[in-house]
Design a protein around this motif. Sequence first.
Motif, PDB file in Angstrom:
ATOM      1  N   LEU A 373      -4.769  -6.716   9.875  1.00  0.00           N
ATOM      2  CA  LEU A 373      -4.292  -5.763   8.894  1.00  0.00           C
ATOM      3  C   LEU A 373      -5.196  -4.537   8.877  1.00  0.00           C
ATOM      4  CD1 LEU A 373      -3.448  -8.134   5.890  1.00  0.00           C
ATOM      5  CD2 LEU A 373      -1.889  -7.201   7.614  1.00  0.00           C
ATOM      6  N   PRO A 374      -4.632  -3.362   8.681  1.00  0.00           N
ATOM      7  CA  PRO A 374      -5.458  -2.144   8.645  1.00  0.00           C
ATOM      8  C   PRO A 374      -6.370  -2.126   7.427  1.00  0.00           C
ATOM      9  CG  PRO A 374      -3.204  -1.661   7.985  1.00  0.00           C
ATOM     10  CD  PRO A 374      -3.210  -3.076   8.481  1.00  0.00           C
ATOM     11  N   ALA A 375      -7.313  -1.206   7.450  1.00  0.00           N
ATOM     12  CA  ALA A 375      -8.226  -1.062   6.321  1.00  0.00           C
ATOM     13  C   ALA A 375      -7.452  -0.678   5.068  1.00  0.00           C
ATOM     14  CB  ALA A 375      -9.284  -0.004   6.632  1.00  0.00           C
ATOM     15  N   GLY A 376      -7.911  -1.165   3.925  1.00  0.00           N
ATOM     16  CA  GLY A 376      -7.250  -0.832   2.668  1.00  0.00           C
ATOM     17  C   GLY A 376      -7.295   0.654   2.379  1.00  0.00           C
ATOM     18  N   THR A 377      -8.379   1.318   2.778  1.00  0.00           N
ATOM     19  CA  THR A 377      -8.475   2.763   2.568  1.00  0.00           C
ATOM     20  C   THR A 377      -7.411   3.508   3.361  1.00  0.00           C
ATOM     21  OG1 THR A 377     -10.213   2.735   4.261  1.00  0.00           O
ATOM     22  CG2 THR A 377     -10.914   2.776   1.950  1.00  0.00           C
ATOM     23  N   ASP A 378      -7.095   3.036   4.580  1.00  0.00           N
ATOM     24  CA  ASP A 378      -6.031   3.660   5.373  1.00  0.00           C
ATOM     25  C   ASP A 378      -4.671   3.454   4.709  1.00  0.00           C
ATOM     26  OD1 ASP A 378      -7.904   4.445   7.220  1.00  0.00           O
ATOM     27  OD2 ASP A 378      -7.541   2.763   8.586  1.00  0.00           O
ATOM     28  N   VAL A 379      -4.460   2.261   4.151  1.00  0.00           N
ATOM     29  CA  VAL A 379      -3.199   1.979   3.460  1.00  0.00           C
ATOM     30  C   VAL A 379      -3.055   2.895   2.248  1.00  0.00           C
ATOM     31  CG1 VAL A 379      -1.934   0.231   2.141  1.00  0.00           C
ATOM     32  CG2 VAL A 379      -3.131  -0.421   4.242  1.00  0.00           C
ATOM     33  N   ALA A 380      -4.155   3.098   1.523  1.00  0.00           N
ATOM     34  CA  ALA A 380      -4.106   3.963   0.340  1.00  0.00           C
ATOM     35  C   ALA A 380      -3.745   5.393   0.722  1.00  0.00           C
ATOM     36  CB  ALA A 380      -5.451   3.925  -0.375  1.00  0.00           C
ATOM     37  N   GLU A 381      -4.341   5.900   1.788  1.00  0.00           N
ATOM     38  CA  GLU A 381      -4.041   7.278   2.194  1.00  0.00           C
ATOM     39  C   GLU A 381      -2.613   7.407   2.692  1.00  0.00           C
ATOM     40  OE1 GLU A 381      -5.897   9.764   1.375  1.00  0.00           O
ATOM     41  OE2 GLU A 381      -7.230   8.250   0.513  1.00  0.00           O
ATOM     42  N   TYR A 382      -2.095   6.355   3.322  1.00  0.00           N
ATOM     43  CA  TYR A 382      -0.686   6.355   3.732  1.00  0.00           C
ATOM     44  C   TYR A 382       0.229   6.428   2.513  1.00  0.00           C
ATOM     45  CZ  TYR A 382       3.808   4.353   5.043  1.00  0.00           C
ATOM     46  OH  TYR A 382       5.156   4.122   5.192  1.00  0.00           O
ATOM     47  N   LEU A 383      -0.069   5.599   1.486  1.00  0.00           N
ATOM     48  CA  LEU A 383       0.755   5.605   0.276  1.00  0.00           C
ATOM     49  C   LEU A 383       0.665   6.944  -0.447  1.00  0.00           C
ATOM     50  CD1 LEU A 383       0.023   2.038  -1.158  1.00  0.00           C
ATOM     51  CD2 LEU A 383       2.149   2.820  -0.109  1.00  0.00           C
ATOM     52  N   ARG A 384      -0.496   7.565  -0.403  1.00  0.00           N
ATOM     53  CA  ARG A 384      -0.677   8.844  -1.076  1.00  0.00           C
ATOM     54  C   ARG A 384       0.289   9.907  -0.518  1.00  0.00           C
ATOM     55  NH1 ARG A 384      -5.567  10.710  -3.643  1.00  0.00           N
ATOM     56  NH2 ARG A 384      -6.825   9.237  -2.448  1.00  0.00           N
ATOM     57  N   GLN A 385       0.638   9.753   0.749  1.00  0.00           N
ATOM     58  CA  GLN A 385       1.491  10.743   1.405  1.00  0.00           C
ATOM     59  C   GLN A 385       2.983  10.457   1.246  1.00  0.00           C
ATOM     60  OE1 GLN A 385      -0.026  13.402   2.641  1.00  0.00           O
ATOM     61  NE2 GLN A 385      -1.984  12.424   2.085  1.00  0.00           N
ATOM     62  N   GLN A 386       3.332   9.305   0.705  1.00  0.00           N
ATOM     63  CA  GLN A 386       4.747   8.938   0.620  1.00  0.00           C
ATOM     64  C   GLN A 386       5.401   9.581  -0.597  1.00  0.00           C
ATOM     65  OE1 GLN A 386       5.923   7.324   3.363  1.00  0.00           O
ATOM     66  NE2 GLN A 386       3.759   7.686   3.861  1.00  0.00           N
ATOM     67  N   PRO A 387       6.504  10.319  -0.409  1.00  0.00           N
ATOM     68  CA  PRO A 387       7.136  11.013  -1.536  1.00  0.00           C
ATOM     69  C   PRO A 387       7.719  10.073  -2.580  1.00  0.00           C
ATOM     70  CG  PRO A 387       8.488  11.175   0.457  1.00  0.00           C
ATOM     71  CD  PRO A 387       7.173  10.587   0.881  1.00  0.00           C
ATOM     72  N   GLU A 388       8.090   8.848  -2.174  1.00  0.00           N
ATOM     73  CA  GLU A 388       8.696   7.929  -3.141  1.00  0.00           C
ATOM     74  C   GLU A 388       7.654   7.156  -3.947  1.00  0.00           C
ATOM     75  OE1 GLU A 388       8.351   5.435   0.676  1.00  0.00           O
ATOM     76  OE2 GLU A 388       8.682   7.524   0.095  1.00  0.00           O
ATOM     77  N   VAL A 389       6.370   7.362  -3.635  1.00  0.00           N
ATOM     78  CA  VAL A 389       5.296   6.654  -4.323  1.00  0.00           C
ATOM     79  C   VAL A 389       4.536   7.626  -5.225  1.00  0.00           C
ATOM     80  CG1 VAL A 389       3.162   5.332  -4.068  1.00  0.00           C
ATOM     81  CG2 VAL A 389       5.044   4.983  -2.447  1.00  0.00           C
ATOM     82  N   ASP A 390       4.422   7.276  -6.502  1.00  0.00           N
ATOM     83  CA  ASP A 390       3.587   8.044  -7.425  1.00  0.00           C
ATOM     84  C   ASP A 390       2.194   7.427  -7.380  1.00  0.00           C
ATOM     85  OD1 ASP A 390       2.284   9.314  -9.482  1.00  0.00           O
ATOM     86  OD2 ASP A 390       3.951   9.166 -10.900  1.00  0.00           O
TER      87      ASP A 390
END
Length: 441
Positions: A373-390
């Motif tokens: 699994l990728p690093a949690g920090t990478d997952v967080a930055e991915y979610l930060r960029q998603q328009p459907e995620v606040d």
Amino acid sequence: MGLKYIEHIKTAVLILLILLSVTLTFSIWTFRPNYEPIEQSPTSEITLGDKQKLSEVILPYKIISTSRDGITGTTDREDIKTLMDFMKTWSFQNLAEADKEITADEADEIISQPESVTLFFRSPIPFGVVDSLFRFSDSVTTESSFSQVVIETQSDIGLVHFIGADGGRRFTAHVTGVKPERLSSLMAGAEEYEPFAAVERETARTLYLPATSNSVSNMTFFQQDISPSDFSEALFPDISMVKKEPFGEHSEKYFDINYQMIVDTQMKTLKFTNISMRSENEGVSIPSELLLDSMNFVNKHGGWTNDFVLSSMDPLRKLIKYRMEVEGYPVFSDSSLTFTEITQIWGNGQISSYSRPYYQLGQPLPESSEKRLPAGTDVAEYLRQQPEVDFDHVSDIVRGYELQRNEETLYTLEPAWFYEESGEWYPVKKAGTGGGRSGLE
């Protein structure tokens, strides 16, 4: 002459009657019948699985250690139990309210201070049950709750912070009985935890997540079922009054005049409902009472058929949930497959609704593969960029398992990242994989 004898005879008869009355009265008072003892029928109490203590279902799911060299953390169950067992030997004193409403910045400042250890809980924990986790020298009367516990390891007065969820309160306490050598050993061990990093946000608390990738084993289990009829015998007050009938293609209904239990034989789930209870649910439950009532209810029939931990609690709705865990990882599933939670709704001191799986995960098959699994920090930055995620409403990001059914008798646990937004859990979908956001229970 005759009349004279008649008076004597009357007197003699009267004396005889008096003596007879006294004799009979004495016999009644002293009579002890030789009754055979009536044997009571033994009361059968169905036990379906294990019974648990509060401390076994209320556990931190994450620990971070902050030092001048950086942040380390762990979600390993053995590391967490080691720290909790150590803290149970401490004496907590002088619990006092320090903030009526702690802000995100204030919480971040306390958690990020050097030489501190923070425990994170999945659900706010009411102080009304804190004696089940730690030893307080004074009586704790507040019904406030905490979500993080911060230990200042270098504090001369043994200062510990109990921090509430967003908008909650902060309490402090002093601890004694801490063995310095054991604390030093614990801190040295914390340096060996995996590297973590702080993911800061504009209007929400900082997230502390693994900073490196990690491998998690795929796991496959044989399915084991507990018979729904055993649940009916355990849950209904009088099993002799219970009737059973088909309820759709893959469902059965057990019922009496006050209760009903709907069983989904395909999803391996059931829902037990008090149909005699009024639909409206007035008032707010006391959090500690809700927690204790829910624990006692499941313990009464040994309902901990897998490993479950407290995951959320809503005193306003009188709702409480326990999530399945495997090796310390939370288990999620698409609700069209099955449930991985025990959910209870209460009202007027009685169970109103009780939903849960009735399958069990048996022995795991030999491990055949691992997933990195990728690093949690990478997952967080991915979610930060998603328009459907606040992203400021994402309360947590965790490694966990997604439950999948391979065959009728096999369940596979697939490692994945999950995030919680506004109280709902979702799997993290990688960029480019397509598909919308699907909620997981």
